[in-house]
Design a protein around this motif. Sequence first.
Motif, PDB file in Angstrom:
ATOM      1  N   VAL A  42       0.843  -1.194   0.000  1.00  0.00           N
ATOM      2  CA  VAL A  42       0.000   0.000   0.000  1.00  0.00           C
ATOM      3  C   VAL A  42       0.883   1.250   0.000  1.00  0.00           C
ATOM      4  CG1 VAL A  42      -1.654   1.350   1.364  1.00  0.00           C
ATOM      5  CG2 VAL A  42      -2.027  -1.105   1.012  1.00  0.00           C
ATOM      6  N   ALA A  43       1.892   1.264   0.855  1.00  0.00           N
ATOM      7  CA  ALA A  43       2.783   2.420   0.954  1.00  0.00           C
ATOM      8  C   ALA A  43       3.514   2.683  -0.364  1.00  0.00           C
ATOM      9  CB  ALA A  43       3.793   2.217   2.084  1.00  0.00           C
ATOM     10  N   ALA A  44       3.815   1.627  -1.102  1.00  0.00           N
ATOM     11  CA  ALA A  44       4.538   1.773  -2.368  1.00  0.00           C
ATOM     12  C   ALA A  44       3.608   2.060  -3.546  1.00  0.00           C
ATOM     13  CB  ALA A  44       5.340   0.511  -2.653  1.00  0.00           C
ATOM     14  N   GLY A  45       2.291   2.062  -3.298  1.00  0.00           N
ATOM     15  CA  GLY A  45       1.345   2.295  -4.381  1.00  0.00           C
ATOM     16  C   GLY A  45       1.284   1.129  -5.354  1.00  0.00           C
ATOM     17  N   ALA A  46       1.387  -0.080  -4.830  1.00  0.00           N
ATOM     18  CA  ALA A  46       1.363  -1.288  -5.663  1.00  0.00           C
ATOM     19  C   ALA A  46       0.026  -1.416  -6.387  1.00  0.00           C
ATOM     20  CB  ALA A  46       1.610  -2.521  -4.796  1.00  0.00           C
ATOM     21  N   SER A  47       0.003  -2.286  -7.358  1.00  0.00           N
ATOM     22  CA  SER A  47      -1.213  -2.506  -8.146  1.00  0.00           C
ATOM     23  C   SER A  47      -2.337  -3.057  -7.266  1.00  0.00           C
ATOM     24  CB  SER A  47      -0.939  -3.493  -9.279  1.00  0.00           C
ATOM     25  OG  SER A  47      -0.750  -4.796  -8.758  1.00  0.00           O
ATOM     26  N   ALA A  48      -3.544  -2.866  -7.734  1.00  0.00           N
ATOM     27  CA  ALA A  48      -4.713  -3.383  -7.016  1.00  0.00           C
ATOM     28  C   ALA A  48      -4.635  -4.902  -6.886  1.00  0.00           C
ATOM     29  CB  ALA A  48      -5.995  -2.968  -7.734  1.00  0.00           C
ATOM     30  N   ALA A  49      -4.105  -5.579  -7.903  1.00  0.00           N
ATOM     31  CA  ALA A  49      -4.003  -7.046  -7.865  1.00  0.00           C
ATOM     32  C   ALA A  49      -3.071  -7.498  -6.742  1.00  0.00           C
ATOM     33  CB  ALA A  49      -3.517  -7.576  -9.205  1.00  0.00           C
ATOM     34  N   LEU A  50      -1.950  -6.806  -6.562  1.00  0.00           N
ATOM     35  CA  LEU A  50      -1.019  -7.175  -5.490  1.00  0.00           C
ATOM     36  C   LEU A  50      -1.617  -6.892  -4.114  1.00  0.00           C
ATOM     37  CD1 LEU A  50       2.398  -5.973  -6.955  1.00  0.00           C
ATOM     38  CD2 LEU A  50       1.587  -8.329  -6.691  1.00  0.00           C
ATOM     39  N   ILE A  51      -2.294  -5.785  -3.999  1.00  0.00           N
ATOM     40  CA  ILE A  51      -2.928  -5.443  -2.723  1.00  0.00           C
ATOM     41  C   ILE A  51      -4.035  -6.442  -2.410  1.00  0.00           C
ATOM     42  CG2 ILE A  51      -4.357  -3.690  -1.566  1.00  0.00           C
ATOM     43  CD1 ILE A  51      -2.512  -1.587  -2.981  1.00  0.00           C
ATOM     44  N   TYR A  52      -4.806  -6.824  -3.416  1.00  0.00           N
ATOM     45  CA  TYR A  52      -5.860  -7.821  -3.222  1.00  0.00           C
ATOM     46  C   TYR A  52      -5.259  -9.154  -2.783  1.00  0.00           C
ATOM     47  CZ  TYR A  52      -9.739 -11.001  -4.211  1.00  0.00           C
ATOM     48  OH  TYR A  52     -10.708 -11.968  -4.106  1.00  0.00           O
ATOM     49  N   SER A  53      -4.172  -9.557  -3.424  1.00  0.00           N
ATOM     50  CA  SER A  53      -3.512 -10.811  -3.080  1.00  0.00           C
ATOM     51  C   SER A  53      -3.077 -10.811  -1.617  1.00  0.00           C
ATOM     52  CB  SER A  53      -2.297 -11.023  -3.994  1.00  0.00           C
ATOM     53  OG  SER A  53      -1.608 -12.192  -3.641  1.00  0.00           O
ATOM     54  N   SER A  54      -2.467  -9.726  -1.176  1.00  0.00           N
ATOM     55  CA  SER A  54      -2.034  -9.639   0.228  1.00  0.00           C
ATOM     56  C   SER A  54      -3.226  -9.609   1.173  1.00  0.00           C
ATOM     57  CB  SER A  54      -1.162  -8.401   0.444  1.00  0.00           C
ATOM     58  OG  SER A  54       0.082  -8.547  -0.192  1.00  0.00           O
ATOM     59  N   THR A  55      -4.284  -8.923   0.785  1.00  0.00           N
ATOM     60  CA  THR A  55      -5.479  -8.821   1.624  1.00  0.00           C
ATOM     61  C   THR A  55      -6.138 -10.190   1.801  1.00  0.00           C
ATOM     62  OG1 THR A  55      -5.835  -6.539   0.901  1.00  0.00           O
ATOM     63  CG2 THR A  55      -7.722  -7.676   1.863  1.00  0.00           C
TER      64      THR A  55
END
Length: 171
Positions: A141-154
């Motif tokens: 999130v802090a790095a402004g990663a793609s929505a797909a990466l944030i979704y994967s971590s979530t």
Amino acid sequence: MKDYSDWPLTGFPGIATNPETLVPEVIDEELCAATLATTSDAAAEIFVLLARGENSAAAELIAEARLREPGSLPLRILEADLSAAVNENERAIRRLKNLSAEFRGSEGEAVIRQHLGKAYFVAGQYHAAANSYALALELRVAAGASAALIYSSTVALQRARDMAERFDSVA
């Protein structure tokens, strides 16, 4: 036909992360094979072999690729993933913890933390997995990663928390 719509994408066409096991699986073999045919990237081929469960072939290719690129972060992560895939969980965790320390504060830290969370999860260490996934999510999130990466971590973080809670209620 199975519905994969809630499975986090891995970034490689035809492969997604199973939201129950948190392990990548091939969900579209034709797309995966067609994409693989267009690349000469050893890390991509190893990733596909692991997603297919072809661990012996992945091990051979990792050994060859690491000789050519001994310091490659993707290959070092895949080597740890292979350890987890063959139930060498403590080895996988140790390798990823070492990588995490080596790459702390770098761009690669979020990826390493995500894979460390997976290694902990596969080993049944759900609290440690949740902690690692939480840090991966925070870094992404802090790095402004793609929505797909944030979704994967979530998704991974929620699954690890659910398993930790279930484990605590049984213990």
